[in-house]
Design a protein around this motif. Structure first.
Motif, PDB file in Angstrom:
ATOM      1  N   PHE A  19       0.774  -1.297  -0.015  1.00 17.34           N
ATOM      2  CA  PHE A  19      -0.005   0.072   0.180  1.00 17.34           C
ATOM      3  C   PHE A  19       0.826   1.278   0.027  1.00 17.34           C
ATOM      4  N   TYR A  23       0.568   4.066  -2.995  1.00 17.63           N
ATOM      5  CA  TYR A  23      -0.086   5.192  -2.617  1.00 17.63           C
ATOM      6  C   TYR A  23       0.835   6.183  -2.039  1.00 17.63           C
ATOM      7  N   GLY A  58     -14.020  -4.666   2.368  1.00 17.63           N
ATOM      8  CA  GLY A  58     -12.564  -4.444   2.352  1.00 17.63           C
ATOM      9  C   GLY A  58     -12.013  -3.849   3.650  1.00 17.63           C
ATOM     10  N   TYR A  68      -8.364   6.100   3.651  1.00 13.08           N
ATOM     11  CA  TYR A  68      -8.777   5.028   2.459  1.00 13.08           C
ATOM     12  C   TYR A  68      -9.837   4.110   2.634  1.00 13.08           C
ATOM     13  N   HIS A  70     -10.385   0.469   0.963  1.00 11.02           N
ATOM     14  CA  HIS A  70      -9.604  -0.665  -0.180  1.00 11.02           C
ATOM     15  C   HIS A  70     -10.160  -2.106  -0.120  1.00 11.02           C
ATOM     16  N   SER A  71     -10.748  -2.256  -1.239  1.00 12.60           N
ATOM     17  CA  SER A  71     -11.254  -3.708  -1.469  1.00 12.60           C
ATOM     18  C   SER A  71     -10.415  -4.541  -2.131  1.00 12.60           C
ATOM     19  N   SER A  93      -8.483  -5.054  -7.362  1.00 18.96           N
ATOM     20  CA  SER A  93      -8.518  -4.438  -6.235  1.00 18.96           C
ATOM     21  C   SER A  93      -9.010  -2.875  -6.515  1.00 18.96           C
ATOM     22  N   GLN A  94      -9.855  -2.325  -5.527  1.00 22.55           N
ATOM     23  CA  GLN A  94     -10.154  -1.073  -5.874  1.00 22.55           C
ATOM     24  C   GLN A  94     -10.125  -0.324  -4.516  1.00 22.55           C
ATOM     25  N   CYS A  95      -9.916   1.202  -4.663  1.00 25.28           N
ATOM     26  CA  CYS A  95      -9.494   2.109  -3.735  1.00 25.28           C
ATOM     27  C   CYS A  95      -9.723   3.409  -3.746  1.00 25.28           C
ATOM     28  N   CYS A  97      -9.490   7.329  -1.847  1.00 24.18           N
ATOM     29  CA  CYS A  97      -9.275   8.292  -0.833  1.00 24.18           C
ATOM     30  C   CYS A  97     -10.375   8.904  -0.036  1.00 24.18           C
TER      31      CYS A  97
END
Length: 161
Positions: A19, A23, A58, A68, A70-71, A93-95, A97
């Motif tokens: 992560f 990010y 997530g 965030y 995050h899944s 994955s999806q994220c 903020c």
């Protein structure tokens, strides 16, 4: 990643490092959460819920002054059926903020005398934020009571919600 036979601590360390690389934010802690919203809210958040559902599971990821959601990739029952019928959609994955959402507000439900009749409410935090054309509403549901998580959210975002 988590089910590869390694320890939970090792998987957590790997996630934190990955992560941070991706990010540029140091992860302080995470909480398992399920994001619940209608299709319009998912569209405005640029997230894709599980096929046939209005949820996305997530991690709520706490970084210094940044939050965030995050899944991880997931293929539920409907995804398996769709895979058999159609070409398999991307399962990635999806994220998002949450700190970057405009005018984000969070609300923890007030606990009254009869709260014991609705124990799930104590695990939810409701959010609203200003989208490009309308207000976005969504809920995060946690495995444990959300009051402590709510306090962490306020601390992370560095303001009173």
């Amino acid at each position: 990643m988590f089910g590869s036979g390694g320890s939970i601590e090792k998987a957590q360390k790997e996630f934190f490092e990955e992560f941070e690389r991706k990010y540029g934010k140091k992860v302080e802690k995470v909480e398992f959460a399920q994001l619940k919203a209608d299709n319009n809210a998912f569209r405005l958040l640029n997230l894709t819920p599980y096929l046939g559902e209005n949820t996305l599971s997530g991690l709520l990821v706490f970084c210094t002054n940044t939050l965030y959601f995050h899944s991880f990739p997931h293929e539920g029952y409907m995804g398996i059926v769709k895979k058999e019928l159609y070409e398999n959609p991307d399962n990635v994955s999806q994220c998002i903020c949450l700190s970057e959402l405009k005018n984000i507000k969070a609300e923890f439900p007030k606990q009254g005398r009869f709260s014991f009749l609705f124990p799930d409410k104590s695990r939810n935090i409701s959010f609203s934020a200003q989208g490009p054309s309308s207000t976005i509403y969504f809920t995060l549901e946690f495995l444990k009571k959300a009051e402590a998580v709510y306090e962490e959210i306020k601390k992370t975002l560095n303001y009173e919600l």
